[in-house]
Scaffold this motif. Sequence first.
Motif, PDB file in Angstrom:
ATOM      1  N   ILE A   1     -26.940  38.895  11.574  1.00  0.00           N
ATOM      2  CA  ILE A   1     -27.091  38.821  13.026  1.00  0.00           C
ATOM      3  C   ILE A   1     -28.535  39.038  13.454  1.00  0.00           C
ATOM      4  O   ILE A   1     -29.070  38.311  14.280  1.00  0.00           O
TER       5      ILE A   1
ATOM      6  N   GLU B   1     -28.757  32.069  16.735  1.00  0.00           N
ATOM      7  CA  GLU B   1     -29.189  32.090  18.140  1.00  0.00           C
ATOM      8  C   GLU B   1     -27.974  32.170  19.068  1.00  0.00           C
ATOM      9  O   GLU B   1     -27.943  32.912  20.035  1.00  0.00           O
TER      10      GLU B   1
ATOM     11  N   ARG C   1     -25.971  35.406  19.497  1.00  0.00           N
ATOM     12  CA  ARG C   1     -26.689  36.502  20.149  1.00  0.00           C
ATOM     13  C   ARG C   1     -26.449  36.548  21.652  1.00  0.00           C
ATOM     14  O   ARG C   1     -26.771  37.535  22.303  1.00  0.00           O
ATOM     15  N   VAL C   2     -25.942  35.475  22.238  1.00  0.00           N
ATOM     16  CA  VAL C   2     -25.634  35.511  23.672  1.00  0.00           C
ATOM     17  C   VAL C   2     -24.132  35.357  23.883  1.00  0.00           C
ATOM     18  O   VAL C   2     -23.476  34.595  23.170  1.00  0.00           O
TER      19      VAL C   2
END
Lengths: 576, 85
Positions: A481, A562, A565-566
């Motif tokens: 992560i 990427e 992560r959101v």
Amino acid sequence: MSVQTWTFIIVGITFALYIGIAIWARAGSTKEFYIAGGGVHPIANGMATAADWMSAASFISMAGLISFMGYDGSVYLMGWTGGYVLLALLLAPYLRKFGKFTVPDFIGDRYYSNFARTVAVACAIIVSFTYVAGQMRGVGVVFSRFLEVDINVGVGIGMAIVFFYAVLGGMKGITYTQVAQYCVLIFAFMVPAIFISIAMTGNVIPQFGFGGTATDGTYLLDKLDGLHTDLGFAEYTSGTKSMIDVFAITFALMVGTAGLPHVIVRFFTVPSVRDARKSAGWALIFIAILYTTAPAIAVFARVNMINTVSGKDYSEMPSWVTNWEKTGLLKWEDKNGDNRVQYYNDKNESFSNSVAAAKGWKGNELTIDRDIIVLANPEIANLPAWVIALVAAGGLAAALSTAAGLLLVISTAISHDLIKKQIKPDISEKGELLWARIGAVFAVLVAGYFGINPPGFVAATVALAFGLAAASFFPAIILGIFDKRMNKEGAIAGMVVGILLMLFYMMKYKLQMFGGGSSEDWWFGISPEGFGTVAMVVNLVISFAVSRMTPPPPEYVQEMVENIRVPRGAGAAIEH
Amino acid sequence: MANKDLKQYWKTNLRYLAILLSIWFLVSYCFGIFFVDTLNNIRIGGFKLGFWFAQQGSIYVFVILIFVYVHLMNKLDEEYDVDEK
């Protein structure tokens, strides 16, 4: 009514409840079987996680362990709660966003490698089996003491119950039974604790009570420190372990907790990333209720125990002493023939040669298995029969809920990670579900076998399951992560070296293989229980070094990192 | 969302993590283990402070830390418009 009648009634009612829930929550699809359809409310999931997490060891053994270890017992209290901070902050939200079914799923996809997936499956199965055998054993102990059936029959009944709701309901059945089991076990744990706290300190809340004063006006903890010194033990509030070892064990338990597959998978069951974060917080609240009460019980039981037995005539012993003598978990041997019970620390040489010798004591005469502290506590404190029965039902709830969670991990590892992902990718939904159930059957049988014939190493390795999880999963997931540059070469090298190093150290110092050795030979003075910390650091260093010398991961994997992560776009877990 | 914003979002997240995990380390390892003897000289009621942190206090702080994190991240998600609708 007798304790036994009460136990039959209360255990019977709780078992009927679990079976009822299992029938109501049957699983119809793999998604329901693996992650309960992904629609569990965060508070319900928090309770289920707490029940899943708090095993027979937490319910039955932990307060007893702390009672005998004093300050040193803090390693379990901090170690088994602090891991949830790591879970909530570093793992749960990202794994929920990733949105698949299992931990090997994540490892396999993130490291674009079936070999990595296989390593993860192997680690998951090793960790889960060492853990589950101990649970079945716990079920057997409770049955044999309170229902006076044979330990093997007890294990058999436990297997039948777990079998019923794990095979039928999968994660969905397990989740909702775990919610019920949490309620049973926390009620069973708190009722005697509150009774005893009121009796000993006049305080309703045990967490405050054990810092309060006893009936004679002295602080309870000071009194206990005094009792300990008088009997040649170290002060209760100081402990005997070295600082480095206390640090290493605590850290290994924290990181291990965050790396346990049956705990991680619970965060795949909530509807969103937001809920995954919140759910970890709720889980910790539910766990903290038991974990902050346990040290209070430990102190109450210790004071009670010493006051009841120390220096007393054997004929004055209360009935719980003889009851537990029958099970062999408590033994008295009149070494100096004065018919009185001498309980003291005969390993403390200077104490044995001075105080004990002067009084004519010839060695410690009472051995108490630490596992009986919680179970015997209501009897020690003279609580009514129904409270004792309640504790039995609580112990069973704790053992069954954890066993079910672990069995699910094993069955998923077989049906999903091995059959669907590696052997037969074109398998139908129905076929996969059938395999999941076959996997669950297989896992229940193996667990039952180990419960009836516990191999000597199980007891020694249950605590080490944490070390194994810390040494293998935790770094691989964290790096997956937080380090976009981490590639399969690095992660695989780290996991393999980490788990092998941990296994080697465990076998050398626990099972005396590879030349064995005593505590003087421990590396850096760290015990096998704490060695997971070292193995984890080695894993991190190797992963890092290897990944920087080999090519970066492909573009699509970097994009995936990427993306996790959101939170946006998490949706339901992807069906596949 | 633009790449630059995403970087900023992640950086803020990492800063929160660093602060919260420092507190996590402080209450458990520093108060409960490394400096336990020093803190034990201070007493609150019947508890020696170091002992209390090791067996009670650290656990309460852990719970608070998670809920602070939940709150901070929910706000951050909205601010950067990456929350789940």
